[in-house]
Design an enzyme around this catalytic site. Structure first.
Site, PDB file in Angstrom:
ATOM      1  N   SER A 142       0.832  -1.200   0.000  1.00  0.00           N
ATOM      2  CA  SER A 142       0.000   0.000   0.000  1.00  0.00           C
ATOM      3  C   SER A 142       0.874   1.260   0.000  1.00  0.00           C
ATOM      4  CB  SER A 142      -0.952  -0.050   1.201  1.00  0.00           C
ATOM      5  OG  SER A 142      -1.995   0.887   1.067  1.00  0.00           O
ATOM      6  N   ASP A 167     -10.199  -4.317  -5.660  1.00  0.00           N
ATOM      7  CA  ASP A 167      -9.592  -3.632  -4.520  1.00  0.00           C
ATOM      8  C   ASP A 167     -10.237  -2.254  -4.411  1.00  0.00           C
ATOM      9  OD1 ASP A 167      -7.975  -2.256  -2.712  1.00  0.00           O
ATOM     10  OD2 ASP A 167      -6.088  -2.965  -3.553  1.00  0.00           O
ATOM     11  N   HIS A 213      -7.535  -5.464  -0.275  1.00  0.00           N
ATOM     12  CA  HIS A 213      -6.339  -4.630  -0.350  1.00  0.00           C
ATOM     13  C   HIS A 213      -5.122  -5.269   0.326  1.00  0.00           C
ATOM     14  CE1 HIS A 213      -4.314  -0.871  -1.096  1.00  0.00           C
ATOM     15  NE2 HIS A 213      -4.074  -0.650   0.188  1.00  0.00           N
TER      16      HIS A 213
END
Length: 266
Positions: free
Chosen positions: A95, A217, A245
């Protein structure tokens, strides 16, 4: 400052193996890698850590000014690499850590020689010719909700971010991780994460790069993965047969396989 204590650094795996640094995302800690670490540790030397403000990192090292920019987190990554004298590192960033890895690589390419970007997003806000997945109003509302009731926000948002509604234990794990984070520090990290725009930084990447995305996602839609691939010269995009995610939790075997295949070929 004791860097190892500051960032709760853990070193495991094969002592003489190629070095892999695993970096967690917002609201998480190194425990998020627990399902992929054992498989990687068979052949690689693994370095895991917690960002200041997360997990078991030293809270006394918190500096709001430093951590109001992704540059502050990138500096921490490089200090960990310097403390352990790491070179030829494969940096695996989940991320927002994918963008931290981009910044760290630009500053010290002699230390980080490969990037794996797991569910990355260089900018979460839609722009002309770019889909980040959120409007500016969406992000404002998200941050306002987080800042007014962090625990409530965590309980509501973590299962959405995780996806995989048929496996509620995954959402519960992410909720627990979010809720274990100091709310004041989390607010700063959240603003740093969701208001950042690292699109121009992608153009600085010259090392071999793997972009890993999930087929669905809500935080980083498929258009983002394609954008990152198209912006980083020579990068490779792999779409995992996974949703949510956090594929290192929802699809650990596929995540490990993609990382190992990339490192074997790079």
């Amino acid at each position: 400052m004791d860097i190892r204590r500051r960032n709760n650094v853990t070193v495991t795996g094969r002592a003489d193996g190629p070095v892999v640094v695993l970096a967690h995302g917002f609201g998480c800690d190194q425990n998020m890698w627990r399902l992929v670490a054992p498989a990687l540790a068979e052949n690689y030397r693994l370095v895991l850590f917690d960002y200041v403000g997360s997990g078991k990192a030293d809270p006394s090292a918190w500096d709001e000014r430093r951590y109001s920019s992704l540059e502050g987190y990138a500096r921490d990554v490089l200090q960990v690499c310097e403390e352990l004298d790491l070179r030829d590192v494969t940096f695996v960033g989940h991320s927002v850590s994918a963008m931290v890895g981009v910044l760290a690589t630009a500053k010290a390419p002699e230390r980080i020689s490969r990037l794996v970007m797991v569910a990355p997003s260089p900018c979460y806000i839609d722009d002309e010719g770019y889909r980040g997945g959120f409007s500016a109003e969406d992000i404002d509302e998200l941050l306002e909700s987080l800042e007014s009731n962090y625990l409530g926000w965590s309980a509501a948002m973590a299962p959405v971010i995780m996806g995989n509604a048929d496996r509620p234990e995954l959402g519960q794990e992410l909720t627990a991780s979010f809720c274990a984070t100091d709310p004041d520090m989390a607010r700063v990290f959240a603003r740093t994460t969701f208001l950042s725009d690292s699109r121009q930084d992608l153009k600085t990447v010259t090392v071999p790069t793997l972009v890993l995305e999930c087929r669905q996602d809500v935080i980083a839609p498929r258009e983002v993965g394609a954008y990152v691939r198209d912006t980083i010269p020579g990068s490779r995009l792999v779409t995992l047969e996974a949703t949510g995610h956090c594929p290192q939790l929802s699809a650990p075997q596929a995540t490990v396989r993609a990382i190992v295949d990339f490192m074997s070929a790079a």
